[in-house]
Design an enzyme around this catalytic site. Structure first.
Site, mmCIF file in Angstrom:
data_model
loop_
_atom_site.group_PDB
_atom_site.id
_atom_site.type_symbol
_atom_site.label_atom_id
_atom_site.label_comp_id
_atom_site.label_asym_id
_atom_site.label_seq_id
_atom_site.Cartn_x
_atom_site.Cartn_y
_atom_site.Cartn_z
ATOM 1 C CE1 TYR A 58 46.149 92.544 36.457
ATOM 2 C CE2 TYR A 58 45.268 90.342 36.034
ATOM 3 C CZ TYR A 58 45.965 91.223 36.851
ATOM 4 O OH TYR A 58 46.469 90.798 38.055
ATOM 5 C CG ASP B 119 40.183 98.550 35.875
ATOM 6 O OD1 ASP B 119 40.521 97.350 35.874
ATOM 7 O OD2 ASP B 119 40.840 99.435 36.446
ATOM 8 C CE LYS C 163 48.303 99.693 37.535
ATOM 9 N NZ LYS C 163 49.404 98.744 37.759
HETATM 10 P P1 KE4 Z 1 46.652 95.636 41.496
HETATM 11 O O1 KE4 Z 1 45.766 94.682 42.278
HETATM 12 O O2 KE4 Z 1 47.815 94.937 40.832
HETATM 13 O O3 KE4 Z 1 47.053 96.881 42.318
HETATM 14 O O4 KE4 Z 1 45.756 96.249 40.310
HETATM 15 C C1 KE4 Z 1 45.127 95.346 39.424
HETATM 16 C C2 KE4 Z 1 44.783 96.064 38.130
HETATM 17 C C3 KE4 Z 1 43.474 96.440 37.903
HETATM 18 N N1 KE4 Z 1 43.108 97.081 36.775
HETATM 19 C C4 KE4 Z 1 44.042 97.393 35.826
HETATM 20 C C5 KE4 Z 1 43.608 98.124 34.594
HETATM 21 C C6 KE4 Z 1 45.399 97.044 36.012
HETATM 22 O O5 KE4 Z 1 46.313 97.363 35.049
HETATM 23 C C7 KE4 Z 1 45.788 96.373 37.184
HETATM 24 C C8 KE4 Z 1 47.216 95.937 37.444
HETATM 25 N N2 KE4 Z 1 48.152 96.217 36.411
HETATM 26 C C9 KE4 Z 1 49.263 95.282 36.294
HETATM 27 C C10 KE4 Z 1 50.151 95.767 35.137
HETATM 28 N N3 KE4 Z 1 49.575 95.488 33.890
HETATM 29 C C11 KE4 Z 1 50.038 95.152 37.562
HETATM 30 C C12 KE4 Z 1 51.397 94.498 37.418
HETATM 31 C C13 KE4 Z 1 51.435 93.176 38.131
HETATM 32 O O6 KE4 Z 1 50.446 92.416 38.085
HETATM 33 O O7 KE4 Z 1 52.515 92.898 38.721
#
Ligand code: KE4
Length: 425
Positions: A142, A237, A265
């Protein structure tokens, strides 16, 4: 109805699913999501005053625990100077210097407001730099809700059971090739079948949005070799793993240098931040220098920079990674011992302060094996743990996190609860 239930009913009337991000809705584990009133250290306090030892840590940022006093002081001090300027500000320069000092692959960096913006920008940049169209991703990984990457995605997309999102056009998806993690021969064949067309390959070096999957020996080096051979941009990523497993993320654990790195994060200290960086010759293709456009009203926001600087500087000063790995091993060993006593097949992949639970007799090496694991047993452990005051991720397709704030009474309680939850299956 208790306070969380009342809040959820109000939210449902105005916010789709009652949440601003799907995984928070508890759809995968059932029941009403609790609302958090406050957080401190390793604990959340719900709207009903219940304290929970938190293994989600706002999905990764809170590596020092919640409400860290150094981060709070830094944000408070920045706040006195204003919340947003829309011009370059000194903290952006300090953040760039700090990231370059920690992540060897990053020679130039651009701040964004989320991980999604970081990965979206990185794949656009790879396409602009190479003049090619296709992107390779791995099933179960993801990378945020980027149209072209919401194909066989993990995390919330997988939790909702629709890894391929509606609204992503066939034309968009056509340029996304999906490979199987930990399968170099198949990846090599995919590259050969698309010779000269692959702009880049994006990967979570340690997939953590499908549960946590660890690379086979040599897999990451194999990605580097294939991308070099085919002239494709290798994009790590590390939105989740960056600054969590070492100051350089997984790059501190493997001698593999990507061309671009996505971050987020932890570098925001709990405020909205993402970043992408890498080779200068690639990054210099970005506007205003080059033809690849990318922008953001709040990119480099001074409050977010202050929080992220405080968080990463604290990591540099404390170097807590061995302590965090010891906590992770303790939880892993507790879970495995309980499962063995119960006679339940359980895998607990763990690295540093990250771990997940797969109820599976075999080590999970890819997406298909992850989704074949017993989700019902996970849901039972989730529910029992939550009832006893420990909050695991509300989906088997996420990863648990530990912080330095878990040391002491909180890790003791958590291990006691997790042990009981597995034994009660
Ligand atoms: P954000 O756009 O949510 O800040 O980041 C996206 C993203 C990109 N790459 C990786 C490896 C990620 O884990 C994420 C976002 N992680 C999720 C948790 N698995 C965010 C939680 C959510 O979607 O509410």
């Amino acid at each position: 109805m208790n306070n969380s239930e009342q809040l959820f009913q109000r939210a449902l009337a105005m916010i789709p699913g009652g949440v601003n991000s799907p995984v928070r809705a508890f759809r995968s584990v059932g029941g009403t999501p609790f609302f958090t009133r406050s957080a401190d250290g390793a604990r959340l306090t719900t709207a009903d005053g219940k304290e929970l030892v938190d293994f989600v840590l706002t999905w990764g940022p809170a590596i020092h625990g919640h409400n860290d006093p150094d981060i709070r002081a830094a944000v408070r001090e920045a706040l006195d100077r204003g919340t947003s300027f829309g011009t370059p500000n000194p903290l952006e320069v300090e953040m760039a210097e700090l990231i370059l000092s920690c992540v060897p692959a990053v020679k130039k960096v651009r701040m964004t407001n989320s991980g999604t913006e970081a990965t979206m920008s990185a794949i656009r940049l790879a396409r602009g730099y190479t003049g090619r169209n296709k992107i390779i991703k791995f099933s179960g990984c993801y990378h945020g809700h980027v149209d072209s990457l919401l194909v066989k995605a993990g995390s919330g997309a997988l939790t909702q059971g629709n890894p391929d999102s509606a609204g992503v056009t066939p034309g968009t998806a056509a340029d996304t090739l999906v490979a199987e993690y930990n399968n170099l021969p198949a990846l090599s064949a995919l590259f050969d079948a698309n010779a000269g067309q692959v702009a880049g390959l994006i990967v979570e070096p340690y997939p953590a949005n499908v549960g946590l999957i660890l690379p086979d020996d040599g897999f990451l080096a194999g990605l580097r070799a294939l991308c070099t051979k085919h002239g494709a941009v290798l994009i790590f990523d590390e939105v989740m793993t960056g600054f969590r497993l070492s100051l350089a993320g997984t790059q501190g654990l493997h001698d593999v240098v990507p061309d671009l790195v996505c971050m987020g994060k932890i570098i925001g200290g709990g405020l909205p931040v993402g970043a992408f960086g890498g080779k200068a010759e690639i990054m210099d293709k970005l506007a205003p220098l080059g033809p690849v456009y990318q922008a953001g009203t709040l990119s480099g926001n001074p409050l977010a920079m202050a929080a992220g600087l405080a968080s990463v500087r604290k990591l540099k000063a404390q170097n807590p990674f061995a302590r965090l790995d010891a906590l992770g091993r303790r939880v892993r060993d507790t879970l495995l011992a309980a499962a063995q006593a119960k006679g339940v097949p359980l895998q607990v992949p763990q690295v540093g302060s990250m771990f997940s639970l797969f109820f599976n007799a075999q080590r999970v090496r890819n997406y298909d094996q992850a989704v074949a694991s017993n989700g019902d047993l996970y849901r039972k452990v989730f529910r029992t743990s939550l009832d006893k005051g420990v909050y695991l991720a509300p989906s088997p397709y996420e990863t648990a996190f530990l912080s330095t704030a878990h040391e002491g009474r909180d890790i003791d309680k958590a291990c006691e609860v997790l042990d009981a939850a597995v034994r009660s299956l």
